[in-house]
Design an enzyme around this catalytic site. Sequence first.
Site, PDB file in Angstrom:
ATOM      1  N   ASP A 198       0.824  -1.213   0.000  1.00 35.45           N
ATOM      2  CA  ASP A 198       0.000   0.000   0.000  1.00 35.45           C
ATOM      3  C   ASP A 198       0.864   1.273   0.000  1.00 35.45           C
ATOM      4  O   ASP A 198       2.062   1.227   0.242  1.00 35.45           O
ATOM      5  CB  ASP A 198      -0.901  -0.032   1.238  1.00 35.45           C
ATOM      6  CG  ASP A 198      -2.177   0.769   1.079  1.00 35.45           C
ATOM      7  OD1 ASP A 198      -2.292   1.562   0.119  1.00 35.45           O
ATOM      8  OD2 ASP A 198      -3.070   0.595   1.927  1.00 35.45           O
ATOM      9  N   ASP A 244      -6.465  -6.417  -1.443  1.00 34.05           N
ATOM     10  CA  ASP A 244      -6.876  -6.355  -0.042  1.00 34.05           C
ATOM     11  C   ASP A 244      -8.397  -6.249   0.106  1.00 34.05           C
ATOM     12  O   ASP A 244      -9.145  -6.384  -0.865  1.00 34.05           O
ATOM     13  CB  ASP A 244      -6.160  -5.183   0.634  1.00 34.05           C
ATOM     14  CG  ASP A 244      -5.683  -5.504   2.037  1.00 34.05           C
ATOM     15  OD1 ASP A 244      -6.347  -6.286   2.728  1.00 34.05           O
ATOM     16  OD2 ASP A 244      -4.644  -4.946   2.453  1.00 34.05           O
ATOM     17  N   ASP A 281      -4.012 -10.335   9.964  1.00 33.37           N
ATOM     18  CA  ASP A 281      -2.597 -10.060   9.729  1.00 33.37           C
ATOM     19  C   ASP A 281      -1.707 -10.637  10.824  1.00 33.37           C
ATOM     20  O   ASP A 281      -2.042 -10.608  12.010  1.00 33.37           O
ATOM     21  CB  ASP A 281      -2.354  -8.553   9.652  1.00 33.37           C
ATOM     22  CG  ASP A 281      -2.945  -7.930   8.402  1.00 33.37           C
ATOM     23  OD1 ASP A 281      -3.447  -8.664   7.541  1.00 33.37           O
ATOM     24  OD2 ASP A 281      -2.895  -6.683   8.291  1.00 33.37           O
ATOM     25  N   GLN A 299      -6.726 -29.323   2.901  1.00 27.74           N
ATOM     26  CA  GLN A 299      -7.464 -30.109   1.917  1.00 27.74           C
ATOM     27  C   GLN A 299      -8.029 -29.248   0.788  1.00 27.74           C
ATOM     28  O   GLN A 299      -8.462 -29.778  -0.238  1.00 27.74           O
ATOM     29  CB  GLN A 299      -8.602 -30.852   2.611  1.00 27.74           C
ATOM     30  CG  GLN A 299      -9.589 -29.953   3.326  1.00 27.74           C
ATOM     31  CD  GLN A 299     -10.458 -30.700   4.311  1.00 27.74           C
ATOM     32  OE1 GLN A 299     -11.147 -31.636   3.925  1.00 27.74           O
ATOM     33  NE2 GLN A 299     -10.430 -30.306   5.574  1.00 27.74           N
TER      34      GLN A 299
END
Length: 470
Positions: free
Chosen positions: A73, A149, A209, A251
């Site tokens: 960013d 994002d 995050d 998976q």
Amino acid sequence: MFSLLLLTSTALVETALGVSPSYNGLGLTPQMGWNNWNTFACNVTEQLLLGTADRISELGLKDVGYNYVILDDCWSGGRSSNGSLVPDLNKFPHGMKYVADHLHDQDLLFGMYSSAGEYTCAGYPGSLGHEEKDAQFFARNEVDYLKYDNCYNKGQFGTPQASYERYKAMSDALNNTGRPIFYSLCNWGQDLTFYWGSAIANSWRMSGDITADFDRPDSRCPCGDDEYDCKYAGYHCSIMNILNKAAPMGQNANPGGWNDLDMLEVGVGNLTDDEEKAHFSMWAMVRSPLIIGADVNHLKPSSFSIYAQSPVIAINQDPRGVPATRVWRRQVSDTDAYGRGEVQFWSGPLENGDQVIAFLNGGNRMRPMNAGLDDIFFDSHPGAPELNSTWAVYDLWANRMEDSVASDILNGNRSSNGLLYNSTQQSYSQGLARNDSRLFGSQIGTIQAGGRLNVTVPAHGVGLYRLRLQ
């Protein structure tokens, strides 16, 4: 919802038929590279990007496999009168094509950032409603990778279909440019991304995050270890928090589409060496992208040697692309200052018939750990040949680069660079097929039929091993 299930079923059918499920042909192994956010956040400039690219090449990290240089960013200067994105010319005086050209001249790939919202997370113009125009901007500037994002999304979430449609708009726009652009979703695992991500993207974040803490609880990361369907992902999530959330998601990952556990904190903050090794090992085990989050101009030797550990990277880049499974998880009494303490055992198959296993010690003291072949091959029926065979055990950290050698490389000794594995000359897939000893660690023993492997694992550490049939 039916359309989502159909897309998922199609991907499974393609996998069963041996066809890559990658929607755009990219990401057949997890991406590797560098991103500025963990260390520099909004302090980005042309000089930082170009200097980092030069350093990645000089240190041999590009040859090891870290080929994406990703600008996060805060690069934007807004939009022009015709609605096109423009860079902040105070930060990037020559524009983005100039940066791309510099990276491409070094055989590196250029990544950029936007958000599927009205604004980016730092408040710059987002791409929601501007997908076609912005995709053309990225293609025109020869961008190879888009991190996309989830901020300021105007409430367009809450169901898998809502999030899928919002992110699909940019996926379609990128494809319409005709340029191959790796598409990395950063929607924090919202709305069960692991179910639908592979239909439109090459990787997808599965949690809030990361922060440079091994297992510290934080109210800003409100969902617990096992809350994989987290309604408010937050941030400042610890390494163990993210890993435990990811445990059931393997998976849903395969070549072309990967669960992204977020950037690596090796060389960032105050993690111990054992914690950094455990972090790197487990991200490799679950086939997460390996994106350096540190300042490569100021790496300490021990962190550099972790990033360069080719036997571990070979697990991550294994062409079979099957994430390891957590076989068991147990709480222990020797907790840390935050009351946290657990041990885990993971196991997974590799392309050439080998098996990778990890003993993870989240407790507060060194401890013996062990596993039998019935743990390692946990899905095998009694009498299966793998349970009645002898396996050679290779320690994937045993031949780790000495700090003195890492220091030589960091200080510009090019002759020491020759000790690094060069994946540009021989890919990890080729090296594994040729039994290149640099990718297998050091043999420490064998497990006989019906036997057990006994190891000692440091606190907040890992024992990582490759098993090969004798």
